[in-house]
Design an enzyme around this catalytic site. Structure first.
Site, PDB file in Angstrom:
ATOM      1  N   ASP A 128       9.623  31.017  27.767  1.00 25.21           N
ATOM      2  CA  ASP A 128      10.464  30.028  27.101  1.00 25.21           C
ATOM      3  C   ASP A 128      10.999  30.591  25.772  1.00 25.21           C
ATOM      4  O   ASP A 128      12.165  30.414  25.426  1.00 25.21           O
ATOM      5  CB  ASP A 128       9.630  28.760  26.879  1.00 25.21           C
ATOM      6  CG  ASP A 128      10.469  27.635  26.353  1.00 25.21           C
ATOM      7  OD1 ASP A 128      11.418  27.246  27.057  1.00 25.21           O
ATOM      8  OD2 ASP A 128      10.218  27.179  25.213  1.00 25.21           O
ATOM      9  N   LYS A 162      14.954  31.545  24.478  1.00 25.54           N
ATOM     10  CA  LYS A 162      15.574  31.189  23.190  1.00 25.54           C
ATOM     11  C   LYS A 162      16.113  32.440  22.491  1.00 25.54           C
ATOM     12  O   LYS A 162      17.190  32.412  21.876  1.00 25.54           O
ATOM     13  CB  LYS A 162      14.559  30.466  22.305  1.00 25.54           C
ATOM     14  CG  LYS A 162      14.232  29.070  22.863  1.00 25.54           C
ATOM     15  CD  LYS A 162      13.079  28.414  22.160  1.00 25.54           C
ATOM     16  CE  LYS A 162      12.791  27.059  22.792  1.00 25.54           C
ATOM     17  NZ  LYS A 162      11.517  26.476  22.387  1.00 25.54           N
TER      18      LYS A 162
END
Ligand code: ADP
Ligand code: ASP
Ligand code: MG
Length: 918
Positions: free
Chosen positions: A773, A777
């Site tokens: 995750d 980003k």
């Protein structure tokens, strides 16, 4: 016209041949053979007297010996005082107003209640009847014998209406007229059926019966109500001549004389007159063409020099745009004659375009009123009304309304050989005139390189052929490069007193269209300063209308919102929207209207906006099976909101895969879903290119740091020319929490368990610990900085011990995690010994064009070491922020702040679409 209406069936063959003869050659004499009833003969003779008078410019009656019996009547006509002027008020009732027996009664009541001394009531046919009449002709012409049944239906409709309203002699007399008329029509339609053809005069004669019958019924109802009332067959009075392009011009002089005569014989103070129908100078029945009853009323207003013409219809007045297309349109209190003319010319069919001219010359006001809402004052059309003082300064005040015309084509005649050659334009339009096409607007650039004009689509092929024939030589010599046709166009006109001469009005108009992603094909601004006209693609027309209307008239940015995925974030966003909607509307003139909510199983759609205070109940009650395509079509295809945004609150790749197509169709996208921006690079680049090409907006603030202004800050830095050197941050709220709590002697597994129990982790904590995750980003930020990196280019240090990566269940994983505590405890101790802490960070190294996700050590006084809870922190090191990085810090996870980030994107979108800043 009385010459024709009461014709007996024995006369019918003659009538048919007479109408046919008219279409071939206008023959005034044949008129006489039609006039069987003595009263008609009388009238025709009187008419002759008038003709004689006109010829001799005097008032001497010079009737021939053969008409001596009627001379006395004619003399009476001339001598009797004829009352015209402002004691008369004119009412016109449209088809819907007289659509049923009850409505006709209602009309009668309104007439009775008008306290004017004299009243002329112009009526349309009962609603749909004119269509039915044209349909009869159509059927008979195409030898479809169902015309008989269709005529029976027309008969029944009127019979039933009369039976409902009348009784005694009035009923008997009307039914006998109706029966005779229908009998005659049947014979006439039979003739058309046999011939397989009916002329224009035949059609006009047949079509006009709707008005003949509604006028007779209404006048009988008024008489029943105790009013002394006569009905007028306007074919006896109103004389018009064909004026090309499906138009007629009134012959005022002749009509006035006939009216005087009619009045002299019909002294009633209440007259019900047929709208729509008239006669040619040769006394052949004709019409004022479709929707012409408004025009009839205006001509009558002028002939009577009436005090006022009231046009009764089914809407509260003239709206700022067609209320069927723009539900937020507002009723205009006043319009100048010019404004009303422009509105009607450009398609506001509440008023026939020719209605203004007759009344304007006598300054007679027209009032448009709603028969179904007597409390509405309506719209008053009169000489230039004063613009209300309070809005005088506002450019919006100069724009009254918008109207559209569909089914047009643009013709573009282009070529360098046109410049400076006198007569080119005249040759072009002469060719257009030759084929009888109606030019609706013209636009020519000052370079004279091209002339572009709009004509009705059905006429464009003939126009193109005529132009090609006329300019064959110029085309083959290359002086003209082409005669191009652009089909499927519509005109959108903005209308308002002096608007075109007010600075900023055109700019706002074009800006609103640009913001709604609408391409303008041609522009015209008349010197009249009353309108600005643009040509757009037909499929864009309603959206264009809504866009300009909402920007101009309502001064409000309206956005249709579709929420995809009403889970935790989606539902929180809906609550925030519910609480803030009124404030936004009031303060920043922004109307965010949720038109649809779609979950994985169900969706809720609304045409006007979902009530957000109980959307969940509504979804349960009225929700339908989820269908993303239908959903998007619904949200984007609504009829009054110009802009659409889809808010994807899912984390689905499938949904993200649609962005490209949605952007392409002009839909804006806002999302906290990271899948599109961190997916395959080529797809991402295509998506961004598409977004730029389609002038749509794509905002994704909440993909990084939830509601923290990270993307926004980065974009501002880039757009103002700063150079990003490095972006480094703690991007995972979960991992922030874990390392902020991984202190003293606590075991790593214990902290993970605590975070899981507190709901800070994904259901499977490995999804956080694996670092994917964070890598997503990092990719999103890297790509924003212009680095063309794939997710696989980012080395990610996973915190999941290798042997546990494949462990099947979450519970097994949690149970086994403590056995791997020592490794990470050692790392923490080493950091501690150096006066440092461990932090799990993502880094975008712009300078070296790479990114990494890893565990790093920071000095205890470093801002990254100062965090608490699940806060995120992001440091931008740039050329400007070189010594001290620019730091954004705060909670970077949680439904409220994530939804807040999405909401702020919505407002950014609104301001990009023109909402004023507060
Ligand atoms: P009538 O049969 O009474 O003559 P019309 O159907 O000809 O009525 O005209 C009224 C209709 O015009 C309204 O019902 C409305 O749908 C349509 N219309 C189009 N543009 C406008 C506008 N700008 N303002 C009001 N009505 C409009
Ligand atoms: N009845 C005619 C029509 O429908 C005229 C009118 O209603 O204005 O066209
Ligand atoms: Mg009308």
């Amino acid at each position: 016209m009385a010459l024709l209406s009461p014709v007996s069936s024995s006369c019918l063959p003659r009538l048919c041949s007479q109408l046919a003869a008219h279409d071939a050659v206008v023959d005034t004499k044949s008129r006489v053979c039609l006039s069987s009833a003595s009263s008609h003969l009388q009238r025709s003779l009187i008419h002759k007297c008038y003709l004689d008078k006109r010829e001799s410019h005097g008032f001497k009656v010079s009737a021939s010996a053969s008409v001596t019996a009627d001379v006395s009547t004619a003399e009476v006509a001339v001598k009797s005082p004829i009352v015209k002027g402002d004691t008369w008020s004119i009412h016109k009732f449209g088809g819907t107003c007289v659509g049923t027996a009850q409505r006709i009664q209602n009309v009668a009541n309104i007439v009775i209640e008008d306290s004017s001394e004299r009243k002329l009531v112009v009526v349309s046919a009962m609603s749909k009847v004119t269509d039915m009449m044209y349909d009869l002709i159509e059927k008979a012409q195409s030898r479809d014998d169902s015309y008989e049944a269709a005529l029976d239906a027309v008969f029944e409709k009127h019979k039933l209406t009369a039976v409902n309203l009348l009784d005694g002699d009035e009923l008997a007399s009307f039914l006998s007229v109706l029966t005779r008329d229908v009998h005659n029509l049947k014979a006439m339609l039979r003739a058309i059926y046999i011939a397989g053809h009916g002329t224009e005069s035949f059609s006009a004669f047949v079509a006009g019966h709707g008005e003949l019958w509604s006028a007779q019924i209404l006048s009988a109802v008024l008489r029943k109500g105790g009013i002394d009332c006569t009905w007028m067959d306007t074919r006896d009075v109103l004389i018009v001549t064909p004026a090309g392009s499906n138009q007629v011009d009134p012959d005022y002089e002749e009509s006035e004389q006939r009216l005087d005569n009619w009045l002299s014989q019909n002294p009633s103070k209440v007259v019900v007159a047929t709208g729509f129908i008239a006669s040619t100078p040769q006394n052949i029945p004709t019409t004022l063409k479709r929707d012409g009853s408004d025009f009839s009323a205006a001509i009558m207003g002028a002939l009577f020099r009436a005090r006022q013409v009231t046009i009764w219809t089914d809407v509260d007045g003239v709206y700022s745009a067609d209320p069927r297309k723009v539900s937020e349109a507002v009723v205009l209190n006043t319009l100048s004659y010019q404004e009303a003319w422009e509105m009607s010319y450009f398609g506001a069919n509440v008023l026939h375009p020719r209605t203004i001219i007759p009344v304007m010359q006598y300054d007679i006001p027209i009032v448009i009123r709603n028969i179904f809402n007597l409390s509405a004052p309506g719209t008053k059309i009169c000489r230039a009304p004063i613009i209300e003082a309070e809005v005088k300064q506002d450019s919006v005040a100069y724009v009254k309304g918008f109207a559209t015309i569909d089914n047009l084509a643009l013709v573009n005649v282009e070529g360098t050989g046109m410049a400076g050659v006198p007569g080119t334009a005249s040759a072009i339009f002469a060719a257009v005139k030759d084929v009888g096409a109606n030019v609706i607007m013209i636009s020519q650039a000052s370079s004279e390189h091209s002339v572009c004009f709009a004509v009705p689509e059905k006429e464009v092929n003939a126009v193109a052929k005529a132009l090609e024939a006329r300019f064959r030589q110029a085309l083959s010599a290359g002086r003209l490069s082409q005669v191009a046709i652009i089909p499927n166009c519509s005109i959108l006109a903005a209308v308002g007193q002096k608007m075109a001469s007010t600075p900023g009005v055109s700019a706002t108009l074009f800006n609103a269209l640009a913001k709604a992603n609408i391409n303008i094909r041609a522009i015209a601004q008349g010197c009249s300063e009353y309108n600005i006209t643009v040509v757009v693609k037909r499929e864009d027309c309603v959206r264009a209308l809504r866009a300009v209307h909402s920007r101009f008239y309502l001064s409000k940015t309206s956005i249709a919102v579709g929420i995809i995925g009403p889970g935790l974030i989606g539902a929180t966003l809906l609550n925030q929207l519910r609480d803030q909607a009124a404030v936004l509307k009031e303060k920043s003139k922004t109307d965010l209207r949720v038109m649809g909510i779609i979950g994985s199983k169900k969706m809720l759609l609304s045409d006007t906006g979902i009530d957000l205070s109980n959307w969940k109940e509504l979804q349960n009650e009225k929700g339908e099976k989820a269908d993303l395509e239908k959903f998007v079509h619904h949200v984007h295809g609504n009829h009054f909101i110009p802009n659409t945004v889809l808010v994807d609150c899912t984390s689905s790749t499938d949904v993200a895969d649609h962005y490209h197509d949605w952007l392409h169709t002009g839909i804006h996208i806002i999302t906290p879903n990271k899948k599109a921006n961190s997916g395959p690079l080529d797809k991402y680049l295509k998506l961004r290119a598409r977004q730029r090409q389609s002038f749509t907006h794509y905002f994704y603030e909440a993909t990084v740091g939830a509601g923290l202004p990270i993307m926004h800050t980065l974009r501002d830095l880039l757009q103002t020319g700063d150079k990003i050197i490095k972006i480094e941050g703690i991007f995972s709220g979960t991992l922030s929490y874990i390392f902020n709590s991984f202190v003293d002697t606590r075991a790593f597994s214990e902290v993970v368990m605590e975070a899981k129990a507190a709901g800070y982790t994904e259901p499977d904590p490995r999804d956080d610990l694996a670092g994917t995750d964070v890598a997503r980003k990092v990719i999103i930020l890297a790509r924003e900085c212009g680095l063309n990196l794939e997710l696989s280019d980012i080395p990610v240090q996973s915190l999941v011990p290798d042997p546990l990566k494949e462990t099947a269940s979450v519970d097994d994983f949690m149970q086994q995690l403590p056995s791997y505590d020592s490794d990470i405890a050692t790392k923490r101790q080493a950091a501690e010994d150096a006066g440092e802490v461990l932090r799990y960070v993502g880094v975008v190294d712009v300078k070296n064009q790479k990114g990494v996700v890893e565990l790093q050590r920071y000095k205890k006084q470093h801002p990254f070491a100062q965090l608490s809870g699940s806060d995120n922190i992001i440091a931008f090191t740039t050329e400007r922020y070189n010594k001290q990085p620019l730091i954004v810090r705060g909670p970077g996870a949680g439904a409220e702040v994530t939804a807040g980030g999405v909401f702020s994107d919505l407002l950014r979108l609104a301001s990009n679409l023109g909402a004023p800043s507060c």
